[in-house]
Motif scaffolding. Structure first.
Motif, PDB file in Angstrom:
ATOM      1  N   LEU A 143      87.074  70.364  87.225  1.00 40.09           N
ATOM      2  CA  LEU A 143      87.107  70.600  85.786  1.00 40.09           C
ATOM      3  C   LEU A 143      88.513  70.257  85.325  1.00 40.09           C
ATOM      4  O   LEU A 143      89.478  70.858  85.781  1.00 40.09           O
ATOM      5  CB  LEU A 143      86.752  72.068  85.531  1.00 40.09           C
ATOM      6  N   VAL A 144      88.608  69.288  84.436  1.00 38.81           N
ATOM      7  CA  VAL A 144      89.901  68.674  84.128  1.00 38.81           C
ATOM      8  C   VAL A 144      90.246  68.875  82.650  1.00 38.81           C
ATOM      9  O   VAL A 144      89.898  68.046  81.807  1.00 38.81           O
ATOM     10  CB  VAL A 144      89.839  67.159  84.448  1.00 38.81           C
ATOM     11  N   PRO A 145      90.932  69.955  82.321  1.00 39.31           N
ATOM     12  CA  PRO A 145      91.270  70.168  80.914  1.00 39.31           C
ATOM     13  C   PRO A 145      92.573  69.484  80.508  1.00 39.31           C
ATOM     14  O   PRO A 145      93.489  69.319  81.312  1.00 39.31           O
ATOM     15  CB  PRO A 145      91.456  71.692  80.790  1.00 39.31           C
ATOM     16  N   GLY A 146      92.612  69.144  79.206  1.00 44.46           N
ATOM     17  CA  GLY A 146      93.884  68.797  78.574  1.00 44.46           C
ATOM     18  C   GLY A 146      94.519  70.093  78.090  1.00 44.46           C
ATOM     19  O   GLY A 146      94.473  71.107  78.781  1.00 44.46           O
ATOM     20  N   MET A 147      95.056  70.062  76.873  1.00 41.24           N
ATOM     21  CA  MET A 147      95.826  71.203  76.381  1.00 41.24           C
ATOM     22  C   MET A 147      94.925  72.382  75.982  1.00 41.24           C
ATOM     23  O   MET A 147      94.061  72.252  75.117  1.00 41.24           O
ATOM     24  CB  MET A 147      96.630  70.755  75.157  1.00 41.24           C
ATOM     25  N   ILE A 196      84.629  66.775  84.965  1.00 37.34           N
ATOM     26  CA  ILE A 196      84.548  66.838  83.503  1.00 37.34           C
ATOM     27  C   ILE A 196      85.974  66.809  82.983  1.00 37.34           C
ATOM     28  O   ILE A 196      86.788  67.658  83.353  1.00 37.34           O
ATOM     29  CB  ILE A 196      83.879  68.137  83.017  1.00 37.34           C
ATOM     30  N   VAL A 197      86.265  65.823  82.154  1.00 36.95           N
ATOM     31  CA  VAL A 197      87.565  65.761  81.487  1.00 36.95           C
ATOM     32  C   VAL A 197      87.348  66.231  80.049  1.00 36.95           C
ATOM     33  O   VAL A 197      86.524  65.665  79.339  1.00 36.95           O
ATOM     34  CB  VAL A 197      88.135  64.331  81.495  1.00 36.95           C
ATOM     35  N   VAL A 198      88.062  67.263  79.636  1.00 36.25           N
ATOM     36  CA  VAL A 198      87.877  67.799  78.286  1.00 36.25           C
ATOM     37  C   VAL A 198      89.248  68.028  77.653  1.00 36.25           C
ATOM     38  O   VAL A 198      90.124  68.651  78.250  1.00 36.25           O
ATOM     39  CB  VAL A 198      87.018  69.089  78.304  1.00 36.25           C
ATOM     40  N   ARG A 199      89.425  67.445  76.459  1.00 39.25           N
ATOM     41  CA  ARG A 199      90.717  67.570  75.772  1.00 39.25           C
ATOM     42  C   ARG A 199      90.466  67.903  74.301  1.00 39.25           C
ATOM     43  O   ARG A 199      89.388  67.651  73.775  1.00 39.25           O
ATOM     44  CB  ARG A 199      91.487  66.244  75.768  1.00 39.25           C
ATOM     45  N   PRO A 200      91.523  68.372  73.631  1.00 38.53           N
ATOM     46  CA  PRO A 200      91.420  68.478  72.172  1.00 38.53           C
ATOM     47  C   PRO A 200      91.230  67.072  71.592  1.00 38.53           C
ATOM     48  O   PRO A 200      91.730  66.094  72.172  1.00 38.53           O
ATOM     49  CB  PRO A 200      92.783  69.023  71.745  1.00 38.53           C
ATOM     50  N   VAL A 201      90.541  66.990  70.463  1.00 42.43           N
ATOM     51  CA  VAL A 201      90.387  65.681  69.808  1.00 42.43           C
ATOM     52  C   VAL A 201      91.762  65.067  69.535  1.00 42.43           C
ATOM     53  O   VAL A 201      91.945  63.856  69.635  1.00 42.43           O
ATOM     54  CB  VAL A 201      89.615  65.854  68.472  1.00 42.43           C
TER      55      VAL A 201
END
Ligand code: NAP
Length: 244
Positions: free
Chosen positions: A173-177, A228-233
């Motif tokens: 699970l790969v989050p951005g900020m 899953i890469v998930v970041r703020p827009v």
């Protein structure tokens, strides 16, 4: 332990993404075992989610062994405990900070995964490693942290290969900020500095990441969500951020 969907073990469940994941998985019908060092905070999360709080310091093999010894089965392991410490250039990196990040983010993940592997293999078995976009992107001052998260990525891909044929699923699970206590920890509790990265941006919340984790673990058993890469827009890369 009565269970519907199974037992989910979450490290670093006293705050941030781990706490939100506990809430989300409890709603989804999992029974929870929660680990972290701040047992008071953990007890509150356990009370809110019906989970079991167990003290855990992932940097301490004895603590990890004692934690694992109290767990009979593990259908989902969320290796979430982690931190960044400092934002110095490599030229000025403090060895102690690097060792703390390495011991927590890398060795801690290895210790917990090893200790729980018998229970994981004896259950439905799904390992979710919370990596970061810092696992494949870099930024000035991030050397110690990005190196550790690059290692998490390598370990996750290696686990996927090594567990092939066992039925155990592996997800990164790969989050951005994400706005959590992460920045406060990075800047040693300096609230002013900790606010800066989030200024003028709508960051992810822990709940946004928890949603992704919940989705990944509730796919049918033959489906592996590798990552899953998930970041703020407003964040295209670790360094490209659109601020108001
Ligand atoms: P957080 O709010 O600071 O939460 C970190 C959690 O890790 C806390 O529950 C903390 O609990 C636990 N932890 C730290 N050291 C530990 C240790 N030695 N043993 C056991 N637990 C330990 O930060 P977060 O943002 O939720 O971070 C969770 C994960 O997401 C980390 O792996 C982080 O690298 C990753 N991540 C965060 C972001 C972000 O922008 N926030 C982005 C990408 C990835 P105790 O202090 O009570 O032990």
């Amino acid at each position: 332990m009565a269970t519907t969907r199974g037992i989910a073990v979450i490290t670093g469940a006293s705050a941030g993404i781990g706490e939100a994941t506990a809430e989300r998985l409890a709603e989804g019908g999992y029974s929870l075992v929660l680990g972290a060092r701040r047992v008071d905070r953990l007890a509150e999360v356990a009370a809110a989610t019906g989970g079991t709080a167990l003290p855990l310091d992932v940097t301490d093999q004895g603590s990890v062994d004692a934690f694992a010894a109290q767990i009979d089965r593990c259908d989902v392991l969320v290796n979430n405990a982690g931190l960044a410490s400092g934002l110095e250039s490599i030229e000025e990196l403090d060895e102690k900070r690097v060792r703390t990040m390495w011991e927590t983010n890398v060795m801690g993940l290895i210790r917990v995964t090893q200790a729980l592997m018998p229970q994981i293999k004896g259950s439905v078995g799904h390992i979710v490693n919370v990596g970061s976009i810092a696992g494949f992107e870099i930024y000035p001052g991030g050397g110690g942290y990005t190196a550790s998260k690059h290692a998490v990525r390598a370990l996750t891909k290696t686990l996927r290969l090594e567990l092939l044929g066992t039925g155990v699923r592996v997800t990164e699970l790969v989050p951005g900020m994400v706005e959590t206590e992460f920045s406060l920890v990075r800047f040693d509790g300096d609230a002013e500095k900790a606010k800066k990265p989030y200024e003028g941006v709508h960051p992810l919340s822990g709940a946004d990441v928890a949603d992704c984790i919940a989705w990944a673990v509730t796919r049918p058993p033959h489906v592996d969500i590798d990552e899953i890469v998930v970041r703020p827009v407003a964040q295209a890369t670790a360094r490209d951020i659109a601020r108001d």
